[in-house]
Scaffold this active site. Structure first.
Site, PDB file in Angstrom:
ATOM      1  N   LYS A 146      35.760  41.076  42.105  1.00  0.00           N
ATOM      2  CA  LYS A 146      36.774  41.744  41.295  1.00  0.00           C
ATOM      3  C   LYS A 146      37.425  40.727  40.353  1.00  0.00           C
ATOM      4  O   LYS A 146      37.553  40.961  39.162  1.00  0.00           O
ATOM      5  CB  LYS A 146      37.796  42.377  42.231  1.00  0.00           C
ATOM      6  CG  LYS A 146      38.889  43.136  41.551  1.00  0.00           C
ATOM      7  CD  LYS A 146      39.741  43.877  42.577  1.00  0.00           C
ATOM      8  CE  LYS A 146      41.024  44.373  41.946  1.00  0.00           C
ATOM      9  NZ  LYS A 146      41.865  45.100  42.878  1.00  0.00           N
ATOM     10  N   GLU A 198      34.548  31.233  47.366  1.00  0.00           N
ATOM     11  CA  GLU A 198      33.274  31.415  48.065  1.00  0.00           C
ATOM     12  C   GLU A 198      32.219  31.976  47.114  1.00  0.00           C
ATOM     13  O   GLU A 198      31.100  31.467  47.017  1.00  0.00           O
ATOM     14  CB  GLU A 198      33.432  32.385  49.252  1.00  0.00           C
ATOM     15  CG  GLU A 198      34.254  31.871  50.404  1.00  0.00           C
ATOM     16  CD  GLU A 198      35.747  32.146  50.238  1.00  0.00           C
ATOM     17  OE1 GLU A 198      36.205  32.406  49.095  1.00  0.00           O
ATOM     18  OE2 GLU A 198      36.465  32.088  51.247  1.00  0.00           O
ATOM     19  N   GLY A 245      39.932  45.773  46.591  1.00  0.00           N
ATOM     20  CA  GLY A 245      38.646  45.214  47.029  1.00  0.00           C
ATOM     21  C   GLY A 245      38.040  45.989  48.189  1.00  0.00           C
ATOM     22  O   GLY A 245      36.857  46.328  48.186  1.00  0.00           O
ATOM     23  N   ARG A 246      38.858  46.286  49.191  1.00  0.00           N
ATOM     24  CA  ARG A 246      38.321  46.941  50.390  1.00  0.00           C
ATOM     25  C   ARG A 246      38.112  48.434  50.194  1.00  0.00           C
ATOM     26  O   ARG A 246      37.683  49.127  51.110  1.00  0.00           O
ATOM     27  CB  ARG A 246      39.243  46.663  51.580  1.00  0.00           C
ATOM     28  CG  ARG A 246      40.698  47.015  51.364  1.00  0.00           C
ATOM     29  CD  ARG A 246      41.577  46.351  52.409  1.00  0.00           C
ATOM     30  NE  ARG A 246      42.995  46.563  52.167  1.00  0.00           N
ATOM     31  CZ  ARG A 246      43.759  45.806  51.382  1.00  0.00           C
ATOM     32  NH1 ARG A 246      43.233  44.769  50.746  1.00  0.00           N
ATOM     33  NH2 ARG A 246      45.045  46.054  51.248  1.00  0.00           N
ATOM     34  N   GLU A 261      43.198  44.384  56.738  1.00  0.00           N
ATOM     35  CA  GLU A 261      43.753  43.845  55.498  1.00  0.00           C
ATOM     36  C   GLU A 261      44.763  44.852  54.932  1.00  0.00           C
ATOM     37  O   GLU A 261      45.721  44.474  54.266  1.00  0.00           O
ATOM     38  CB  GLU A 261      42.644  43.548  54.482  1.00  0.00           C
ATOM     39  CG  GLU A 261      43.073  42.587  53.392  1.00  0.00           C
ATOM     40  CD  GLU A 261      41.924  41.997  52.597  1.00  0.00           C
ATOM     41  OE1 GLU A 261      41.567  40.826  52.807  1.00  0.00           O
ATOM     42  OE2 GLU A 261      41.377  42.728  51.754  1.00  0.00           O
ATOM     43  N   HIS A 313      26.947  47.541  77.641  1.00  0.00           N
ATOM     44  CA  HIS A 313      26.470  46.486  78.536  1.00  0.00           C
ATOM     45  C   HIS A 313      27.165  45.169  78.244  1.00  0.00           C
ATOM     46  O   HIS A 313      26.668  44.110  78.597  1.00  0.00           O
ATOM     47  CB  HIS A 313      24.956  46.359  78.407  1.00  0.00           C
ATOM     48  CG  HIS A 313      24.266  47.603  78.886  1.00  0.00           C
ATOM     49  ND1 HIS A 313      23.881  47.788  80.189  1.00  0.00           N
ATOM     50  CD2 HIS A 313      23.976  48.752  78.232  1.00  0.00           C
ATOM     51  CE1 HIS A 313      23.346  48.987  80.320  1.00  0.00           C
ATOM     52  NE2 HIS A 313      23.397  49.599  79.142  1.00  0.00           N
ATOM     53  N   LYS A 319      43.989  30.048  51.306  1.00  0.00           N
ATOM     54  CA  LYS A 319      43.194  29.746  50.104  1.00  0.00           C
ATOM     55  C   LYS A 319      43.766  28.530  49.381  1.00  0.00           C
ATOM     56  O   LYS A 319      43.044  27.622  48.983  1.00  0.00           O
ATOM     57  CB  LYS A 319      43.225  30.922  49.121  1.00  0.00           C
ATOM     58  CG  LYS A 319      42.370  32.105  49.477  1.00  0.00           C
ATOM     59  CD  LYS A 319      42.351  33.041  48.256  1.00  0.00           C
ATOM     60  CE  LYS A 319      41.933  34.442  48.639  1.00  0.00           C
ATOM     61  NZ  LYS A 319      42.039  35.409  47.554  1.00  0.00           N
TER      62      LYS A 319
HETATM   63  O1  F6P Z   1      40.258  38.217  51.061  1.00  0.00           O
HETATM   64  C1  F6P Z   1      41.030  38.608  50.008  1.00  0.00           C
HETATM   65  C2  F6P Z   1      40.272  39.366  48.972  1.00  0.00           C
HETATM   66  O2  F6P Z   1      41.064  39.456  47.835  1.00  0.00           O
HETATM   67  C3  F6P Z   1      39.830  40.760  49.417  1.00  0.00           C
HETATM   68  O3  F6P Z   1      40.825  41.696  49.343  1.00  0.00           O
HETATM   69  C4  F6P Z   1      38.709  41.010  48.493  1.00  0.00           C
HETATM   70  O4  F6P Z   1      37.938  42.073  48.919  1.00  0.00           O
HETATM   71  C5  F6P Z   1      38.011  39.670  48.554  1.00  0.00           C
HETATM   72  O5  F6P Z   1      39.062  38.730  48.620  1.00  0.00           O
HETATM   73  C6  F6P Z   1      37.091  39.361  47.421  1.00  0.00           C
HETATM   74  O6  F6P Z   1      37.746  39.294  46.189  1.00  0.00           O
HETATM   75  P1  F6P Z   1      36.952  39.309  44.834  1.00  0.00           P
HETATM   76  O7  F6P Z   1      36.187  40.582  44.749  1.00  0.00           O
HETATM   77  O8  F6P Z   1      37.983  39.193  43.763  1.00  0.00           O
HETATM   78  O9  F6P Z   1      36.010  38.129  44.821  1.00  0.00           O
END
Ligand code: F6P
Length: 547
Positions: free
Chosen positions: A210, A216, A272-273, A358, A389, A509
């Site tokens: 987003k 990452e 995002g979620r 979240e 199990h 972060k």
């Molecule tokens: O972990 C925080 C967060 O902002 C989530 O809400 C989101 O889904 C994820 O990081 C990834 O964010 P982006 O799509 O901006 O890389």
């Protein structure tokens, strides 16, 4: 930060529920069922092809009446309407929350600041469909002219969990000649293992983010770029045919070297979620094709409409949300186990972890007041029967109350001998065993030695919901996800929290960025953390240096 007695716990319905809980806490499901032979059919609800049996919760008609009254007192109806109307209910980010617009049919209208967002949504869907058709048919080729056979989605959180979950869930409907991989972790192993057997000339990366700034994702995206260039002779032009982006941030996408023509847009009003049905679902659409993707959207929409319009007493997400509040705030249940009896839903619990935690892992209300009650429970789970199990022992005989959501389908996608009947027998057996247990008398009657009786008895009285659908298909997946999305929102409204921000992920972060430079710099400067963190940093630097 303000601390005060919350409105919630002073509401008449809350007070009445507290008193009611005192009467009900010792009551056994066994007697509730014995006293009402209709309970197993009356405490159910069905909508959009989703059947919910909530009779095995520790509730009576009075509980339901009070929970529904609580929903009214908390203004749930107005909050639902506000969300669907595009009001800026995500107050801490001053944003609307319009994932429901992502699945609104063509011709519907949802205004945001006076602008109808539905045509924008469909324009992106059409662009995605066009791209998917070209890629799946082989018209879109890689830089060397070869057909693209491998798709690697790079993203994390909502830009990963939804796509992975949906890919796994809809594998039966996917193009099996293509390979799909998902890279999320900044641990290099994730990327290396994902691409180790892939041919660069046949691989397309979808950089899904987003913000297009997530550490990452951007680190993995840069490694992917290097991997591609190394495999295709270093020509930067290759990027155009092997990278596309899904983002709200066109300038950053361009900076990375991806042509905005190959960017699939979404908007800041999609959390995002809550984004697996936006362009973030590009990998899903590539896997199952545009028609199945649209079918999934129509499933979402059907549940949205049910949530928006159905009376609360018959409203599946509302009922599930209120029962979660009841179990959590009154019975003190700290977790909810989500147990899909469907192998294709193996990533559904992981997906729900972000959606629920979240969203509702918050400790202040919308106006910043610290809550004096519990909010979002921990969601976790595994597909049945594997969980049986492993951790079901604790659910049946441990000291913790773990409400369970059992999810099952009456038809299997892979008929194989007795498998499906046996699978379903396990669903029904587990909910029965949890609710009714096995008394000491029954254990004795089975001939158990007296000293073994306490070990072998099951107290029962463990609450569960059973969610039944006919068949796992794209529509059903959309309905199921929307059911949980709206249940999460319902819980958040009762708790008066903002289910749509996620400030709790920020501090880690920021610190990681600072520590990363300390790990990489050669200087012996003082680190200025606490003594534990300083020591861990030093230890890592020493061991890294000695390699
Ligand atoms: O972990 C925080 C967060 O902002 C989530 O809400 C989101 O889904 C994820 O990081 C990834 O964010 P982006 O799509 O901006 O890389």
């Amino acid at each position: 930060m303000a601390t005060a007695i919350s409105f919630l716990t002073t509401r008449p319905a809350w007070k009445a529920l507290e008193a009611h809980y005192k009467e009900l806490q010792k009551v056994q499901l066994r007697s509730l069922f014995a006293n009402d032979p209709q309970r197993g059919t009356s405490m159910t609800a069905e909508a959009a092809g989703v059947f919910l049996d909530y009779s095995k919760n520790r509730i009576t008609g009075d509980t339901l009446r009070l929970l529904l009254q609580l929903a009214e007192e908390c203004g749930l109806r107005a909050r639902i309407d506000g969300m669907f109307r595009g009001e800026k209910i995500n107050v801490t980010e001053n944003r609307s929350v319009l994932h429901v617009a992502l699945r609104a049919p063509k011709g519907a209208s949802i205004l945001l600041d006076g602008v109808d967002v539905v045509p924008q949504v469909h324009a992106v869907l059409d662009k995605m469909a066009d791209f998917c058709n070209r890629l799946r048919s082989g018209t879109w080729k890689g830089h060397t002219g070869k057909r693209i056979r491998n798709i690697v989605n790079i993203g994390i959180g909502g830009s990963d969990l939804g796509p992975v979950m949906a890919y796994e869930a809809l594998k039966q409907y996917s193009d099996r000649t293509m390979t799909f991989r998902f890279v999320s972790n900044i641990d290099g192993t994730d990327f290396v293992e994902a691409v180790r057997d892939l041919e660069p000339s046949e691989t397309l990366f979808i950089v899904s983010s987003k913000t297009f700034t997530t550490l990452e994702t951007m680190t993995n995206a840069h490694s992917a770029r290097q991997w591609l260039l190394a495999g295709l002779g270093g020509d930067a032009k290759t990027v155009a045919k092997h990278f596309v982006a899904v983002s709200t941030n066109a300038p950053e996408v361009t900076k990375f070297g991806i042509d905005v023509a190959n960017m699939f847009e979404f908007w800041d009003w999609v959390g995002g979620r809550y984004s697996m049905d936006s362009a973030i679902g590009l990998s899903t659409m590539l896997a199952v094709g545009p028609e199945h993707f649209r079918a999934m959207l129509s499933g979402f929409h059907e549940m949205d409409e049910h949530f928006r319009t159905a009376p609360f007493a018959r409203n599946l997400p509302v009922l599930m949300g209120l029962l979660a509040v009841w179990n959590s705030n009154f019975f003190g249940a700290e977790t909810v186990a989500v147990l899909p009896y469907e192998q294709y839903l193996k990533r559904f619990p992981a997906y729900l972890q972000q959606l629920t935690m979240e969203s509702n892992g918050k400790r202040v209300t919308l106006d910043g007041t610290a809550v004096d009650y519990q909010t979002g429970p921990v969601y976790w789970g595994e597909p049945g029967t594997n969980g049986q199990h492993s951790f079901y022992q604790l659910i049946h005989q441990g000291t913790k109350l773990v409400p369970c959501d059992f999810i099952a389908f009456s038809e299997t996608l892979n008929p194989l001998g007795r498998h499906h009947d046996l699978l379903m027998a396990n669903v029904f057996a587990q909910t029965e065993a949890l609710a009714f247990g096995r008394s000491a008398e029954q254990v004795r009657a089975e001939g158990a030695a007296e000293w073994l009786v306490p070990h072998r008895l099951f107290e029962g009285n463990r609450p569960s919901n059973t969610i039944l659908l006919r068949r796992l298909n794209p529509e059903a997946l959309g309905k199921l996800v929307a059911l949980y999305e709206h249940s999460v929102f319902t819980q958040g409204v009762i708790w008066q929290i903002n289910s749509f921000d996620q400030w709790g992920v920020e501090l880690g972060k920021v610190l990681a960025q600072r520590i990363a430079s300390e790990l990489e710099s050669g200087s012996e400067a003082k680190f200025g953390h606490d003594s534990s963190t300083n020591n861990l940093i030093r230890r890592y630097r020493t061991s890294k240096g000695s390699r």
